[in-house]
Structure formats: structure tokens, C-alpha cells
Design a protein around this motif. Structure first.
Motif, mmCIF file in Angstrom:
data_model
loop_
_atom_site.group_PDB
_atom_site.id
_atom_site.type_symbol
_atom_site.label_atom_id
_atom_site.label_comp_id
_atom_site.label_asym_id
_atom_site.label_seq_id
_atom_site.Cartn_x
_atom_site.Cartn_y
_atom_site.Cartn_z
ATOM 1 N N ALA A 9 0.834 -1.203 0.000
ATOM 2 C CA ALA A 9 0.000 0.000 0.000
ATOM 3 C C ALA A 9 0.871 1.256 0.000
ATOM 4 O O ALA A 9 0.599 2.223 -0.732
ATOM 5 N N LEU A 10 1.920 1.269 0.811
ATOM 6 C CA LEU A 10 2.837 2.414 0.842
ATOM 7 C C LEU A 10 3.543 2.601 -0.497
ATOM 8 O O LEU A 10 3.722 3.728 -0.966
ATOM 9 N N ALA A 11 3.924 1.514 -1.144
ATOM 10 C CA ALA A 11 4.564 1.605 -2.458
ATOM 11 C C ALA A 11 3.602 2.186 -3.489
ATOM 12 O O ALA A 11 3.992 3.018 -4.323
ATOM 13 N N ALA A 12 2.331 1.784 -3.439
ATOM 14 C CA ALA A 12 1.334 2.315 -4.381
ATOM 15 C C ALA A 12 1.128 3.814 -4.169
ATOM 16 O O ALA A 12 1.043 4.586 -5.129
ATOM 17 N N VAL A 13 1.072 4.252 -2.921
ATOM 18 C CA VAL A 13 0.929 5.683 -2.621
ATOM 19 C C VAL A 13 2.160 6.450 -3.097
ATOM 20 O O VAL A 13 2.054 7.526 -3.684
ATOM 21 N N ALA A 14 3.345 5.909 -2.867
ATOM 22 C CA ALA A 14 4.581 6.572 -3.303
ATOM 23 C C ALA A 14 4.616 6.729 -4.823
ATOM 24 O O ALA A 14 4.993 7.782 -5.341
ATOM 25 N N ALA A 16 2.025 6.883 -6.844
ATOM 26 C CA ALA A 16 1.010 7.880 -7.200
ATOM 27 C C ALA A 16 1.538 9.291 -6.970
ATOM 28 O O ALA A 16 1.343 10.185 -7.796
ATOM 29 N N VAL A 17 2.219 9.517 -5.862
ATOM 30 C CA VAL A 17 2.778 10.836 -5.561
ATOM 31 C C VAL A 17 3.850 11.211 -6.576
ATOM 32 O O VAL A 17 3.874 12.330 -7.092
ATOM 33 N N VAL A 18 4.735 10.291 -6.893
ATOM 34 C CA VAL A 18 5.811 10.561 -7.851
ATOM 35 C C VAL A 18 5.242 10.882 -9.235
ATOM 36 O O VAL A 18 5.766 11.727 -9.951
ATOM 37 N N VAL A 19 4.159 10.252 -9.613
ATOM 38 C CA VAL A 19 3.561 10.478 -10.929
ATOM 39 C C VAL A 19 2.744 11.763 -10.959
ATOM 40 O O VAL A 19 2.799 12.520 -11.928
#
Length: 143
Positions: A9-14, A16-19
Motif C-alpha cells: 500500500a505504501l509503495a502504491a501511494v509513493a 502515485a505521488v511521484v507520478v
């Protein structure tokens, strides 16, 4: 309690933020550009005195044509002896306030202004004063 899904979940949020962050900042930059009329921007040169669209007088320190902006120092009719970067201008250099009042260059706070904001050229700065402020241009005259 099983917490093995948290790293995913943290990787998915990261991701999304980077994109999303670069896209949002590019959109914000596009909306900041002032609208302007068709045709070329005003021909502004370093050392010239201009009035902007909002009526403020300024001295052009440098022009960056490729970025469509100029570095300016503001001209005021008020002298503030607490600020070391305020330079008195010769009488009649630019009409600020009532006749007979002095004008002062706020050389300690140069700013970037869009070339499309320039409305009326009011003259050239005295060469002796230009020698004092020329170094504030931050890297050259025309770009």
C-alpha cells in the motif's frame, strides 16, 4: 493481525505521488502565464525606464527573451533610509508623484516581470547611475 499488505500500500501511494506531483506543478506553471495580445512582446532593453500595465515605474536590469521576462528594479517616490539599496535618481529621470519630488530606485529587491506587462517606455537611465546598478542584472543584458 496480518500487516504484510502495508508495504504494498505504501509503495502504491509513493508511485502515485511521484507520478502526480510533476503533472500538477506543470499545470500550475501554465496557468500563471499572463494572457497577452497576438504579436511580438515589447522590445525592452537593459537600462531603460518603463511603466508596467499596473502603472508602476521600473528600471530594466536584464532581459531574458527566451523566457519572455525581464529583471527589474522598482522606482518609488519615497525614500527609506533604513534600506541600504535605495539609490536616488537624478531629477526628471522619471515622473513619480508630484513635480519636483525625487525618485528612488529600489535596487535591493530586483524581481522578474513578464515582457507582456511592459506598456510605456519613459526613457533611459543616466549612465552614471546605471554603472551603480548594472551588477544587479544577475548574468547579462539580453538573453
Amino acid at each position: 493481525m496480518d500487516t504484510s499488505w502495508w508495504p504494498a500500500a505504501l509503495a502504491a501511494v509513493a508511485v502515485a505521488v511521484v507520478v502526480l506531483i510533476p503533472r500538477l506543478s506543470r499545470q500550475a506553471v501554465r496557468t500563471v502565464a499572463p494572457p497577452h495580445a497576438p504579436g511580438p512582446a515589447p522590445r525592452v532593453r537593459a537600462g531603460e525606464l518603463w511603466c508596467l500595465a499596473d502603472g508602476r515605474p521600473c528600471l530594466v536590469l536584464a532581459v531574458r527573451v527566451h523566457r519572455e521576462e525581464a529583471r527589474v528594479a522598482w522606482i518609488t517616490g519615497k525614500y527609506d533610509d533604513r534600506r541600504p539599496g535605495v539609490i536616488p535618481l537624478p531629477p526628471g529621470a522619471v515622473a513619480v508623484g508630484a513635480h519636483g519630488r525625487g525618485a528612488f530606485l529600489e535596487a535591493d529587491r530586483p524581481q522578474e516581470v513578464s515582457l507582456w506587462e511592459f506598456r510605456r517606455r519613459v526613457g533611459l537611465l543616466d549612465p552614471t547611475v546605471w554603472d551603480e546598478v548594472e551588477g544587479l542584472a544577475g548574468g547579462g543584458g539580453a538573453g
